[in-house]
Design a protein around this motif. Structure first.
Motif, PDB file in Angstrom:
ATOM      1  N   SER A  53       0.612  -1.177   0.022  1.00  0.00           N
ATOM      2  CA  SER A  53       0.164   0.109   0.143  1.00  0.00           C
ATOM      3  C   SER A  53       0.662   1.166  -0.042  1.00  0.00           C
ATOM      4  O   SER A  53       0.583   2.210  -0.555  1.00  0.00           O
ATOM      5  N   ILE A  54       1.964   1.234   0.817  1.00  0.00           N
ATOM      6  CA  ILE A  54       2.724   2.291   0.754  1.00  0.00           C
ATOM      7  C   ILE A  54       3.381   2.528  -0.513  1.00  0.00           C
ATOM      8  O   ILE A  54       3.780   3.697  -1.223  1.00  0.00           O
ATOM      9  N   LYS A  55       3.772   1.316  -1.271  1.00  0.00           N
ATOM     10  CA  LYS A  55       4.509   1.360  -2.845  1.00  0.00           C
ATOM     11  C   LYS A  55       3.365   2.019  -3.736  1.00  0.00           C
ATOM     12  O   LYS A  55       3.793   3.074  -4.356  1.00  0.00           O
ATOM     13  N   ILE A 294      -4.836  -2.793  -8.109  1.00  0.00           N
ATOM     14  CA  ILE A 294      -3.430  -2.459  -8.173  1.00  0.00           C
ATOM     15  C   ILE A 294      -2.679  -3.026  -7.064  1.00  0.00           C
ATOM     16  O   ILE A 294      -1.800  -3.879  -6.810  1.00  0.00           O
ATOM     17  N   LEU A 295      -3.611  -2.716  -5.748  1.00  0.00           N
ATOM     18  CA  LEU A 295      -3.109  -2.945  -4.233  1.00  0.00           C
ATOM     19  C   LEU A 295      -2.983  -4.547  -4.309  1.00  0.00           C
ATOM     20  O   LEU A 295      -2.143  -5.234  -3.664  1.00  0.00           O
ATOM     21  N   ALA A 296      -4.152  -5.013  -4.652  1.00  0.00           N
ATOM     22  CA  ALA A 296      -4.224  -6.804  -4.541  1.00  0.00           C
ATOM     23  C   ALA A 296      -3.346  -7.255  -5.494  1.00  0.00           C
ATOM     24  O   ALA A 296      -2.688  -8.443  -4.937  1.00  0.00           O
ATOM     25  N   ALA A 297      -2.937  -6.784  -6.626  1.00  0.00           N
ATOM     26  CA  ALA A 297      -2.077  -7.415  -7.552  1.00  0.00           C
ATOM     27  C   ALA A 297      -0.662  -7.337  -6.690  1.00  0.00           C
ATOM     28  O   ALA A 297       0.181  -8.277  -6.999  1.00  0.00           O
ATOM     29  N   LEU A 298      -0.296  -6.271  -6.306  1.00  0.00           N
ATOM     30  CA  LEU A 298       1.148  -6.096  -5.798  1.00  0.00           C
ATOM     31  C   LEU A 298       1.372  -7.257  -4.505  1.00  0.00           C
ATOM     32  O   LEU A 298       2.229  -7.550  -4.410  1.00  0.00           O
ATOM     33  N   ALA A 299       0.117  -7.295  -3.780  1.00  0.00           N
ATOM     34  CA  ALA A 299       0.415  -8.029  -2.644  1.00  0.00           C
ATOM     35  C   ALA A 299       0.457  -9.634  -3.226  1.00  0.00           C
ATOM     36  O   ALA A 299       1.237 -10.505  -2.534  1.00  0.00           O
ATOM     37  N   PHE A 300      -0.377  -9.772  -4.001  1.00  0.00           N
ATOM     38  CA  PHE A 300      -0.349 -11.062  -4.673  1.00  0.00           C
ATOM     39  C   PHE A 300       1.110 -11.478  -5.246  1.00  0.00           C
ATOM     40  O   PHE A 300       1.823 -12.676  -4.744  1.00  0.00           O
TER      41      PHE A 300
END
Length: 442
Positions: A53-55, A294-300
Motif C-alpha cells: 500500500s505504501i508502494k 493494483i494493491l491486490a495485485a502487488l500483494a499477490f
C-alpha cells in the motif's frame, strides 16, 4: 508443502473465489493476505500488505489515472463527440463505407482522449450506430466496426490499462504509451483498409451519401464542422505535445488534458453542473476500483516473488518440457485469449501478471514490447465468443433488431485483422519499440 505447491494452491484458490461473484480485488487480496499470514506469521503478513500500500501511494505517475478518466468523461458527457461524428459524416460520406471509416476515426480520437474502451463503445453505439443503420449500412458491418473501434481505447494513449500494466511490471508509463501509438494507428489503418475494400467490392454494405445530401452541405458548413470537430483533437495535442517534447512530465500532461477538456466544454456552453457531477462520480468510482485492484495485485505478486514461483515456472517450460522461449510466449498469449472469454482486461492482468511479467523478463523479452502484446491480445479477447466483454456491452446498447448472433458474426473479420496486427508486432518488435526508443534517447 513445497513453495511450488503453495504457489499452485494460491493460484487455484484465487480462481475458485473469483467464480463466487464477489469483488475481484477482494478475492485476490484475501488470498494474498491469508497466504502471507500463514507463511510469515502476524508480523510478516501484515508488513507485506502494508508495504504494498505504501508502494502504491508513493507511485507518483498514478496521479494521471483520475485526470485522464475525468477528461474522458467530460468529453463524453458534454457530447463534444457529436461534433466529431458530424464532421466525419460530411467529409467521408462520398467514400464507399465512408461513414464506417469515419466511425473508426471517431474511435481513434475518443481513444486518444479517454483511455477506456467502454467510452468508445458508448459513444459509437449511441451516436454512430443509429445513423449508420438509418443510412442502410449492413448491420453486421456496423456492429463489427463499433466493437473493433472501441477496443482501440486500451491501446492508444492515454490507455488506462497500460497504466495498470506499468504499475505491476514496474515500467515507465510514458514509454508504454509511446509504444502503443504506432501499433494502435496501424490497427486502425488495417480496419479502414478492410472496410474500404469490402464496401468497394459490395457497395450495399456501406452505401455512399447521395448527391442530393452532399449538395445540401455548403463548403462553408464543411469548414465550420471541420473546426468544431477538430476541437477534441486539439485537446489531445495540447496534452501530448508538451509531454513528448519534454516540457512537462506525465502528471502535468494529464492535468493539462483535464483542464483543456473542461475549458472546451465551457467554451461550447455544455459544462453544466450535471455534466461535472456525473464526470466526477464516475472518475472517483473507477479510480478507486483501479487502486484496489493494483494493491491486490502487488500483494499477490510479492508473495509469488518470495516463493520464487517464477523460477519454477521457467524451469518447467524450458528444462522439463524443453520449449523454446517463443513457444512459451505464444502459450501465454493463448491463455489470455482463453481467459478473455469470461474475464475483463484488468482481471486477466491481475491474475497472471505475478507469473507472466517476471517470466517474460527472465526469458529475455522486452517488457515494454510485451505490454503492447498483452494489450492487443486483450483486445482480441474482448471480442471472442462466447463471453467476450465487448460482445455483451454491444448487446446491451444495440437496438432490438441486432441480435446476439449478429454481434457474434460481425466480429469475425475484425478479429482476424487484429490477430494479423498481433502477428506483425511479434515478428517486428520495432513497430512498438521504435517510438519510445527514439524519443527517450533525446
Amino acid at each position: 508443502m513445497t513453495p511450488n505447491l503453495i504457489a499452485m494452491s494460491m493460484f487455484g484458490a484465487m480462481l475458485v473465489l473469483l467464480f463466487s461473484g464477489q469483488r475481484m480485488f477482494g478475492m485476490i487480496g484475501f488470498v494474498a493476505v491469508v497466504a502471507a499470514l500463514w507463511l510469515w506469521g502476524d508480523r510478516g503478513g501484515y508488513d507485506i500488505a502494508f508495504a504494498q500500500s505504501i508502494k502504491l501511494m508513493s507511485w507518483f505517475p498514478l496521479m494521471t489515472l483520475p485526470m485522464f478518466i475525468f477528461m474522458g468523461y467530460v468529453l463524453s458527457e458534454s457530447r463534444l463527440a457529436d461534433d466529431l461524428y458530424r464532421m466525419f459524416h460530411v467529409w467521408f460520406g462520398p467514400v464507399p463505407g465512408g461513414l464506417a471509416i469515419g466511425t473508426i476515426f471517431l474511435m481513434v480520437l475518443i481513444s486518444a482522449m479517454n483511455g477506456l474502451s467502454v467510452a468508445g463503445m458508448a459513444i459509437g453505439a449511441t451516436i454512430a450506430l443509429p445513423e449508420l443503420l438509418r443510412r442502410n449500412y449492413d448491420k453486421l458491418m456496423v456492429t463489427g466496426v463499433i466493437q473493433a473501434g472501441s477496443s482501440l481505447g486500451i491501446l492508444i494513449p492515454p490507455s488506462v490499462v497500460l497504466v495498470l500494466y506499468a504499475m505491476i511490471a514496474r515500467q515507465p508509463v510514458g514509454k508504454l504509451w509511446l509504444a502503443g501509438v504506432l501499433p494502435g494507428l496501424m490497427m486502425a489503418a488495417m480496419f479502414i483498409i478492410y472496410i474500404w475494400i469490402r464496401c468497394k467490392i459490395t457497395p450495399s454494405l456501406g452505401p455512399v451519401l447521395s448527391a442530393e445530401e452532399r449538395a445540401q452541405v455548403s463548403r462553408a458548413e464543411k469548414i465550420r464542422l471541420l473546426r468544431a470537430g477538430l476541437l477534441p483533437f486539439g485537446i489531445f495535442l495540447a496534452m501530448m505535445v508538451p509531454f513528448v517534447t519534454g516540457y512537462v512530465r506525465l502528471v502535468e500532461s494529464s492535468v493539462i488534458g483535464a483542464l483543456a477538456a473542461v475549458l472546451a466544454a465551457v467554451v461550447k456552453g455544455r459544462m453544466t453542473w450535471t455534466v461535472f457531477e456525473t464526470s466526477a462520480r464516475h472518475t472517483l468510482a473507477i479510480s478507486c476500483m483501479f487502486l484496489w485492484i493494483i494493491l491486490a495485485a502487488l500483494a499477490f505478486g510479492a508473495i509469488f516473488d518470495g516463493l520464487r514461483a517464477v523460477d519454477a515456472l521457467k524451469g518447467l517450460f524450458l528444462e522439463d518440457l524443453h520449449l523454446n522461449r517463443w513457444t512459451v510466449l505464444i502459450i501465454m498469449q493463448l491463455t489470455f485469449l482463453l481467459m478473455g472469454t469470461f474475464l475483463d482486461d484488468t482481471a486477466m492482468l491481475v491474475i497472471v501478471a505475478p507469473l507472466y511479467v517476471p517470466l517474460v523478463d527472465a526469458l529475455g523479452f522486452d517488457l515494454i514490447w510485451y505490454g503492447v502484446l498483452y494489450t492487443i491480445t486483450t483486445q482480441v479477447a474482448y471480442m471472442t465468443p462466447p463471453f467476450g466483454y465487448n460482445l455483451f456491452l454491444m448487446r446491451a446498447m444495440a437496438p432490438p433488431e441486432i441480435t446476439l448472433s449478429d454481434i457474434y458474426r460481425s466480429i469475425i473479420p475484425f478479429v482476424a485483422v487484429m490477430i494479423l496486427a498481433l502477428a506483425l508486432v511479434i515478428m517486428f518488435p520495432q513497430i512498438a519499440l521504435w517510438l519510445p526508443e527514439t524519443l527517450y534517447k533525446q
